[in-house]
Motif scaffolding. Sequence first.
Motif, PDB file in Angstrom:
ATOM      1  N   GLU A  46      15.788  -2.984  11.312  1.00  0.00           N
ATOM      2  CA  GLU A  46      14.701  -3.450  12.181  1.00  0.00           C
ATOM      3  C   GLU A  46      14.296  -2.298  13.124  1.00  0.00           C
ATOM      4  O   GLU A  46      13.115  -2.092  13.278  1.00  0.00           O
ATOM      5  N   TYR A  93      12.283   0.143  11.324  1.00  0.00           N
ATOM      6  CA  TYR A  93      10.720  -0.323  10.990  1.00  0.00           C
ATOM      7  C   TYR A  93       9.881   0.035  12.071  1.00  0.00           C
ATOM      8  O   TYR A  93       8.602   0.519  11.818  1.00  0.00           O
ATOM      9  N   TRP A  94      10.292   0.010  13.394  1.00  0.00           N
ATOM     10  CA  TRP A  94       9.590   0.483  14.395  1.00  0.00           C
ATOM     11  C   TRP A  94       9.288   1.922  14.411  1.00  0.00           C
ATOM     12  O   TRP A  94       8.283   2.514  14.912  1.00  0.00           O
ATOM     13  N   ILE A 124       6.408   2.703  12.266  1.00  0.00           N
ATOM     14  CA  ILE A 124       5.239   2.333  12.821  1.00  0.00           C
ATOM     15  C   ILE A 124       4.805   3.331  13.890  1.00  0.00           C
ATOM     16  O   ILE A 124       3.899   3.619  13.990  1.00  0.00           O
ATOM     17  N   LYS A 168       6.512  -2.279   4.598  1.00  0.00           N
ATOM     18  CA  LYS A 168       6.567  -3.549   5.364  1.00  0.00           C
ATOM     19  C   LYS A 168       5.670  -2.763   6.625  1.00  0.00           C
ATOM     20  O   LYS A 168       4.848  -3.398   7.193  1.00  0.00           O
ATOM     21  N   ALA A 169       6.227  -1.778   7.109  1.00  0.00           N
ATOM     22  CA  ALA A 169       5.581  -0.851   8.405  1.00  0.00           C
ATOM     23  C   ALA A 169       4.217  -0.661   8.002  1.00  0.00           C
ATOM     24  O   ALA A 169       3.404  -0.715   8.799  1.00  0.00           O
ATOM     25  N   ARG A 229       2.030  -1.799   5.779  1.00  0.00           N
ATOM     26  CA  ARG A 229       1.351  -3.081   5.436  1.00  0.00           C
ATOM     27  C   ARG A 229       0.919  -3.581   6.719  1.00  0.00           C
ATOM     28  O   ARG A 229      -0.315  -3.793   6.886  1.00  0.00           O
ATOM     29  N   ASP A 230       2.007  -3.865   7.565  1.00  0.00           N
ATOM     30  CA  ASP A 230       1.834  -4.512   8.993  1.00  0.00           C
ATOM     31  C   ASP A 230       1.014  -3.744   9.887  1.00  0.00           C
ATOM     32  O   ASP A 230       0.009  -4.258  10.749  1.00  0.00           O
ATOM     33  N   SER A 231       0.903  -2.641   9.699  1.00  0.00           N
ATOM     34  CA  SER A 231      -0.038  -1.534  10.731  1.00  0.00           C
ATOM     35  C   SER A 231      -1.234  -1.185   9.860  1.00  0.00           C
ATOM     36  O   SER A 231      -2.096  -0.533  10.252  1.00  0.00           O
ATOM     37  N   ASP A 279       1.051  -4.162  -2.339  1.00  0.00           N
ATOM     38  CA  ASP A 279      -0.062  -4.496  -1.396  1.00  0.00           C
ATOM     39  C   ASP A 279      -1.243  -3.295  -1.930  1.00  0.00           C
ATOM     40  O   ASP A 279      -1.011  -2.163  -2.401  1.00  0.00           O
TER      41      ASP A 279
END
Length: 440
Positions: free
Chosen positions: A115, A118-119, A122, A148-149, A151-153, A184
């Motif tokens: 986790e 992840y940041w 980002i 995931k990072a 895709r989310d950003s 994605d």
Amino acid sequence: MRIRIFNANILTMKDDKIIFGEIIIENNKIQNIIEYGENSSYLDYGNYGLNSDNERVKWDRQIDANGNLILPGFKNAHSHSGMTFLRSYADDLPLNEWLFDKVFPLEAKIKNYPEELYWCNILGNMEYLSSGITANFDMYIFNEVSAKASRDSMFRTVMVDSINDFGGTLEQLEEDYLKYNEYDELLSFKLGFHAEYTTKKETLQGIVNLAHKYKAPIFTHLSETKKEVDECVERYGKTPGIFLNDLGMFDYGGGGFHCVHLTEEEMEVLGKKDFNVVTNPAANLKLASGIAPIEKIRSYGINVAIGTDGPAGNNALDIFREMFLVTGLQKAITEKADVLDAFDVLKMATVGGAKAMGLDDADVLAPGKLADLVMLDVHKPNMTPGINPAKSIVYSGSKDNVKLTMVNGRILYEDGKFNIGVDPEYVYNRVNNCINKISE
């Protein structure tokens, strides 16, 4: 989304011509580029324009570029985004000590904190955006976290695996290749491994087999240091590029990150393949690895792209600094001021990176291409006078000139503010807490 950017100086990178006009963006692609007439300026369409089906539609946004310069987004063709937690943790050390004594031990710990990692990813994506970078070629541990990072950003990322003797399996590599090429629209995945010196021959042959199975390119760190080259010659009687090529590693193309110590034999052999060299001058200088012979590499017809490397080895994910170093260092080592024209370097940072990363739909600005672009503020002291804006980007440009960064038709960075759905201060706090937690 339908966005119109008008009153713009546009450098499409199809050539070095700058046109004055506007760009029409519909959803994630460029619908049209309109050049104004010799004696005319923009047309006042009001709130409406035509979409790709020639239907009258309302603009979601109109932006007056005010004469600023728009060009394809820069491509960071070699990065380790998650390593932001290691920025300035192991500075001023030789590469082997830096890697084996400092970086690898902390990376072993970060695996227990996905986790937090992840940041860290980002944060890396934020730094890319502030440098006008619209896509990165990312090699790091925990592919799921990186995916995931990005895709989310909403950031475009081409992932490449870093399998080696310390982690990863051929089965997982194949599984990730299939998974992340369907994950994605902003993500794709390339076969890869960390380096020849960290990966046993049996694993290397297994990667070759996968490349042949999927007719896919392979990417790796290659000939970064003289020590790496010398030890490969001791092991196999060949330099790394020749050894890997003889295994069939580059039968379907691929590339090498760094390539500081490529021999002319390697350049000749790899020049006959669909091979790409990604140069990382700042990291190579900081770690005393040497200076890649880019001008000679190009003479063999090899595509060259530019990367920052990771923030543990470079510290700054700044494409402007890299571009200046690429041309400046070549002039210095050849003692020829006319070597490696600045526009050629700009092509490496845009078109060359897109080619290496397989982003053929994001290489230049043209109708039908992806809307990945950057707007540079030329109303700054460092860009004045505007005699040759393209060369000024390389020789005097900086991150301070980045006014707007668009990825896939979305404006993710504008006037110093991020539009990625998270408070920047929250990201900074998470990353600071991350390094405190794992270095205890």
